[in-house]
Design a protein around this motif. Structure first.
Motif, PDB file in Angstrom:
ATOM      1  N   LEU A 230       0.802  -0.990   0.019  1.00  0.00           N
ATOM      2  CA  LEU A 230       0.186   0.041  -0.021  1.00  0.00           C
ATOM      3  C   LEU A 230       0.971   1.329  -0.142  1.00  0.00           C
ATOM      4  O   LEU A 230       0.586   2.133  -0.781  1.00  0.00           O
ATOM      5  CB  LEU A 230      -1.072   0.057   1.148  1.00  0.00           C
ATOM      6  CG  LEU A 230      -2.214  -0.903   1.258  1.00  0.00           C
ATOM      7  CD1 LEU A 230      -2.912  -1.037   2.457  1.00  0.00           C
ATOM      8  CD2 LEU A 230      -3.108  -0.445  -0.011  1.00  0.00           C
ATOM      9  N   ARG A 231       2.051   1.325   0.847  1.00  0.00           N
ATOM     10  CA  ARG A 231       2.789   2.420   0.760  1.00  0.00           C
ATOM     11  C   ARG A 231       3.217   2.544  -0.506  1.00  0.00           C
ATOM     12  O   ARG A 231       3.728   3.811  -1.135  1.00  0.00           O
ATOM     13  CB  ARG A 231       3.968   2.169   1.799  1.00  0.00           C
ATOM     14  CG  ARG A 231       3.407   2.326   3.363  1.00  0.00           C
ATOM     15  CD  ARG A 231       4.494   2.373   4.045  1.00  0.00           C
ATOM     16  NE  ARG A 231       5.528   1.403   4.202  1.00  0.00           N
ATOM     17  CZ  ARG A 231       5.482   0.344   4.982  1.00  0.00           C
ATOM     18  NH1 ARG A 231       4.437   0.162   5.786  1.00  0.00           N
ATOM     19  NH2 ARG A 231       6.362  -0.652   4.852  1.00  0.00           N
ATOM     20  N   THR A 232       3.808   1.675  -1.341  1.00  0.00           N
ATOM     21  CA  THR A 232       4.594   1.692  -2.582  1.00  0.00           C
ATOM     22  C   THR A 232       3.347   2.205  -3.526  1.00  0.00           C
ATOM     23  O   THR A 232       3.664   3.106  -4.375  1.00  0.00           O
ATOM     24  CB  THR A 232       4.877   0.412  -3.095  1.00  0.00           C
ATOM     25  OG1 THR A 232       5.994   0.015  -2.141  1.00  0.00           O
ATOM     26  CG2 THR A 232       5.574   0.526  -4.429  1.00  0.00           C
ATOM     27  N   ILE A 233       2.175   1.891  -3.611  1.00  0.00           N
ATOM     28  CA  ILE A 233       1.139   2.397  -4.477  1.00  0.00           C
ATOM     29  C   ILE A 233       0.840   3.771  -4.260  1.00  0.00           C
ATOM     30  O   ILE A 233       0.764   4.563  -5.188  1.00  0.00           O
ATOM     31  CB  ILE A 233      -0.156   1.337  -4.172  1.00  0.00           C
ATOM     32  CG1 ILE A 233       0.132   0.040  -4.676  1.00  0.00           C
ATOM     33  CG2 ILE A 233      -1.334   1.871  -5.240  1.00  0.00           C
ATOM     34  CD1 ILE A 233      -1.292  -0.931  -4.496  1.00  0.00           C
ATOM     35  N   MET A 234       0.892   4.136  -2.875  1.00  0.00           N
ATOM     36  CA  MET A 234       0.622   5.434  -2.901  1.00  0.00           C
ATOM     37  C   MET A 234       1.676   6.502  -2.977  1.00  0.00           C
ATOM     38  O   MET A 234       1.518   7.308  -3.808  1.00  0.00           O
ATOM     39  CB  MET A 234       0.313   5.663  -1.161  1.00  0.00           C
ATOM     40  CG  MET A 234      -1.230   5.214  -0.756  1.00  0.00           C
ATOM     41  SD  MET A 234      -1.844   5.267   0.873  1.00  0.00           S
ATOM     42  CE  MET A 234      -2.690   4.126   0.972  1.00  0.00           C
ATOM     43  N   ALA A 235       2.677   5.929  -2.871  1.00  0.00           N
ATOM     44  CA  ALA A 235       3.879   6.777  -3.373  1.00  0.00           C
ATOM     45  C   ALA A 235       4.397   6.740  -4.784  1.00  0.00           C
ATOM     46  O   ALA A 235       4.368   7.774  -5.379  1.00  0.00           O
ATOM     47  CB  ALA A 235       5.208   6.448  -2.349  1.00  0.00           C
ATOM     48  N   SER A 236       4.329   5.702  -5.405  1.00  0.00           N
ATOM     49  CA  SER A 236       4.674   5.557  -6.862  1.00  0.00           C
ATOM     50  C   SER A 236       3.263   6.070  -7.684  1.00  0.00           C
ATOM     51  O   SER A 236       3.415   6.638  -8.386  1.00  0.00           O
ATOM     52  CB  SER A 236       4.986   4.270  -7.247  1.00  0.00           C
ATOM     53  OG  SER A 236       6.386   3.784  -6.429  1.00  0.00           O
ATOM     54  N   GLY A 237       2.202   5.771  -7.075  1.00  0.00           N
ATOM     55  CA  GLY A 237       0.940   6.327  -7.685  1.00  0.00           C
ATOM     56  C   GLY A 237       0.863   7.600  -8.014  1.00  0.00           C
ATOM     57  O   GLY A 237       0.305   8.128  -8.701  1.00  0.00           O
ATOM     58  N   LEU A 238       1.228   8.588  -6.944  1.00  0.00           N
ATOM     59  CA  LEU A 238       1.216   9.829  -6.809  1.00  0.00           C
ATOM     60  C   LEU A 238       2.391  10.373  -7.853  1.00  0.00           C
ATOM     61  O   LEU A 238       2.193  11.411  -8.896  1.00  0.00           O
ATOM     62  CB  LEU A 238       1.668  10.765  -5.581  1.00  0.00           C
ATOM     63  CG  LEU A 238       1.672  12.024  -5.356  1.00  0.00           C
ATOM     64  CD1 LEU A 238      -0.150  12.367  -5.552  1.00  0.00           C
ATOM     65  CD2 LEU A 238       1.876  12.364  -3.972  1.00  0.00           C
ATOM     66  N   LYS A 239       3.424   9.587  -8.124  1.00  0.00           N
ATOM     67  CA  LYS A 239       4.203  10.153  -9.118  1.00  0.00           C
ATOM     68  C   LYS A 239       3.764   9.784 -10.617  1.00  0.00           C
ATOM     69  O   LYS A 239       3.841  10.863 -11.689  1.00  0.00           O
ATOM     70  CB  LYS A 239       5.583   8.911  -9.106  1.00  0.00           C
ATOM     71  CG  LYS A 239       6.588   9.452  -7.949  1.00  0.00           C
ATOM     72  CD  LYS A 239       7.872   8.667  -7.955  1.00  0.00           C
ATOM     73  CE  LYS A 239       8.613   8.780  -6.505  1.00  0.00           C
ATOM     74  NZ  LYS A 239       9.752   7.749  -6.896  1.00  0.00           N
ATOM     75  N   VAL A 240       3.058   8.488 -10.860  1.00  0.00           N
ATOM     76  CA  VAL A 240       2.539   8.551 -12.331  1.00  0.00           C
ATOM     77  C   VAL A 240       1.338   9.454 -12.473  1.00  0.00           C
ATOM     78  O   VAL A 240       1.396   9.632 -13.664  1.00  0.00           O
ATOM     79  CB  VAL A 240       2.298   7.091 -12.373  1.00  0.00           C
ATOM     80  CG1 VAL A 240       3.506   6.030 -12.355  1.00  0.00           C
ATOM     81  CG2 VAL A 240       1.130   6.524 -11.549  1.00  0.00           C
TER      82      VAL A 240
END
Lengths: 391, 391
Positions: free
Chosen positions: B222-232
């Protein structure tokens, strides 16, 4: 991240009493009334009643069972050959391992050996390519090697440990009942915990960039193994903690934690020299000595990843000086291995007399080992010298 | 932890240009010179050249290709029936989806429909059990639904979204090339990110105890999706960040994060009412409105897990008052969904006029929904009322 293709069709059957499902799962895959070979190690699988339970489950499914016990730790090629010769003409349709990594690896070697006309050491020497294998199944007695979901198989022959890897030997199903781990000796628990950590760390210590997803998965898994591992070391009757350890240890080596990146595997290469040289040495205990020495040596070349390890895995508060953060991370890791009864030096491992130069040369016989920092003979010798002096 | 049996044989082919491997992988599984049906949605798969690339790869492998486009978001049963009727007697040996969740779910429904003599809505109504399905393959155009590795399939019929789940429809292979995500519209990116988070959260919010291993894996993902998601979301050309999102989103729904525990799925049940009632509503956007309202409501009954979520996923510093920690965690999650363009209220979703009582009754037509706190009609109505007032 690198391109990859990942395929892991091992059915994982997990929880209390799952050994009663072996027969139905095996017969579904290899057909009813098949003949199978059950392989095991020493007497503990027999004494614990696990072997009988597997046998009963198979026979209830109409399967004919041959049995062969006696696999040793750091399993030998001579045992594999003997077993292949014995079953070659018996029409066996699957190999079922009841044991830990040594038994499962033996089962894998037999599975490829039976389907090959030559001597199956050819595969380990790179003289032949595995084209066919009998289906392998694993009923786990100790979570450590991860062989029950892996494509790897390591066999010892004349003091040389050699591995092969092929999708054909990935077990069709793995049965893990954490209740069975309650009677494991402390030494084996500790060594198993370090081994499963190492399978994740060999994948985590990578130069490939843009791997945040697998990094996060690795870090979380390592934290779980360390926390739950300490619990089972101190109280082997803790079923709930064994569930975490058993699950983590099995996923640790199935490829998930290495998706899309270069893996390292230098620590395994170096440790295999030690336990190849003296076969009584437990692989996980050897790793407990090698890993911190490798970290001290390699972190000088690739500090960033070791800072990340110290902070995200070992919970070190970052210092101004990266070298200090790294040092604290390694010290905390080494302290954890010692808290689960593992040795910190070659002497404590019973290997103070190992021929460092000879082992380093043998380790690098095919070139450098490792990827994060490719290691030559001098590097490996320096790491082993470091391992001699660790506190 | 609960006992489980986990089997995920989807081959994941991931990285730049992997659509060129579709033909070789499909022909290896269904045989050379087979006839297959390629299903897609609107024109974007065509305009982007992806459809042509898949076509070329299949034909290079000697495969005969039928094509059918036109799948709508929230895919309809009438399209499935029409497609089944069309291909039933054409000797098709596999269904290949080129698209996102709607296209893959349509492919799955067609795959079971072609192998069934009756009307395949029978499966969704529980009148028949899936016994057979054509192999399904997925070439992903948007990471969101996770259907490319899942056993699930959701189809809309007369305003009712209904799902089926069977191992028989888990795709044999999934092809994910994150380069293809660079041209996705912002709205779809945001909705997809929330959808993939929800697939993990529906498994994470569980009453089953002793699940530290999967908890840690969920929290890291979940932390990865939130961080990388904001980037994309802010830069859809960020290939490296898409790799993380694509990988996380695909594993989010393949069962890994739910190993050994009861799952919840109340938010999906509630959201399906909203986008079943008004088919233009995007599933992920609906979830962005439902999830925080569900959290506010359910956290009063099961606070401990919501504290853990706030601290371990959202990075909230724990307060003395758990209710405050929980409130901050939910607020941070809602703020994140809004930072990727998602609505915070039913009004912002375009659903302020939804008939709350009627949807709640329909949602609970077969009994309570969810497991962490089983929700009855009044509970669901209260959550939807909360969703109307969210900021």
């Amino acid at each position: 991240m690198q391109n990859f293709s990942y395929y892991n069709p091992t059915r994982l059957v997990f929880g209390r009493g799952v050994e009663t499902q072996v027969g139905s799962v095996v017969s579904e895959i290899v057909g009813p009334e098949a003949k199978v070979l059950v392989i095991y190690g020493g007497g503990s699988a027999k004494r614990s009643g696990l072997l009988d339970a597997v046998h009963a489950s198979l026979e209830a499914a109409g399967i004919v069972v041959l049995e062969k016990g006696g696999v040793q730790p750091n399993p030998r090629m001579c045992f594999v050959r003997e077993t292949v010769d014995w079953v070659r003409d018996q029409g066996v349709r699957a190999i079922i391992a009841v044991g830990g990594g040594s038994v499962i690896d033996t089962a894998k070697a037999v599975a490829v050996g039976v389907e090959y006309e030559g001597d199956c050491w050819d595969f380990f020497e790179g003289k032949a390519k595995v084209e066919k294998a009998l289906p392998v199944f694993a009923v786990l007695t100790i979570p450590a090697a991860g062989s029950e979901q892996s494509t790897r198989c390591v066999i010892t022959h004349h003091g040389t440990k050699t591995g092969i890897g092929t999708e054909l030997i990935r077990p069709r199903a793995a049965f893990i009942n954490p209740e069975r781990f309650a009677t494991l000796p402390a030494w084996q628990i500790g060594a198993g915990l370090v081994d499963m950590c190492s399978h994740i760390m060999e994948r985590y210590f990578s130069k490939t960039d843009a791997t945040e997803y697998v990094d996060g998965q690795c870090e979380a898994a390592l934290r779980t193994i360390m926390a739950s591992g300490l619990k089972v070391y101190n109280d082997p009757s803790d079923y709930d903690a064994w569930c975490q350890v058993g699950l983590a240890g099995s996923f640790a080596h199935n490829g998930y934690f290495g998706l899309g990146r270069e893996e390292d595997w230098a620590c395994h290469a170096i440790e295999h020299e030690i336990s190849g040289w003296r076969e009584e040495i437990t692989h996980g205990a050897g790793l407990a000595v090698v890993i911190p020495a490798w970290m001290h040596y390699v972190s000088g070349f690739e500090p960033a990843r070791f800072v990340q390890f110290a902070v995200n895995v070992m919970g070190v508060e970052p210092r101004e000086d990266d070298a200090e953060t790294i040092r604290l991370g390694i010290a905390k890791f080494a302290a954890w291995t010692q808290s689960v009864g593992m040795p910190g030096t070659l002497a404590a491992l019973g290997a103070e007399d190992c021929p460092i130069e000879a082992l380093a040369r043998h380790c690098c016989r095919a070139g450098t080992v490792g990827h994060l920092k490719p290691l030559n003979v001098d590097d490996v010798a320096a790491i082993l010298t470091g391992a001699a002096g660790n506190v």
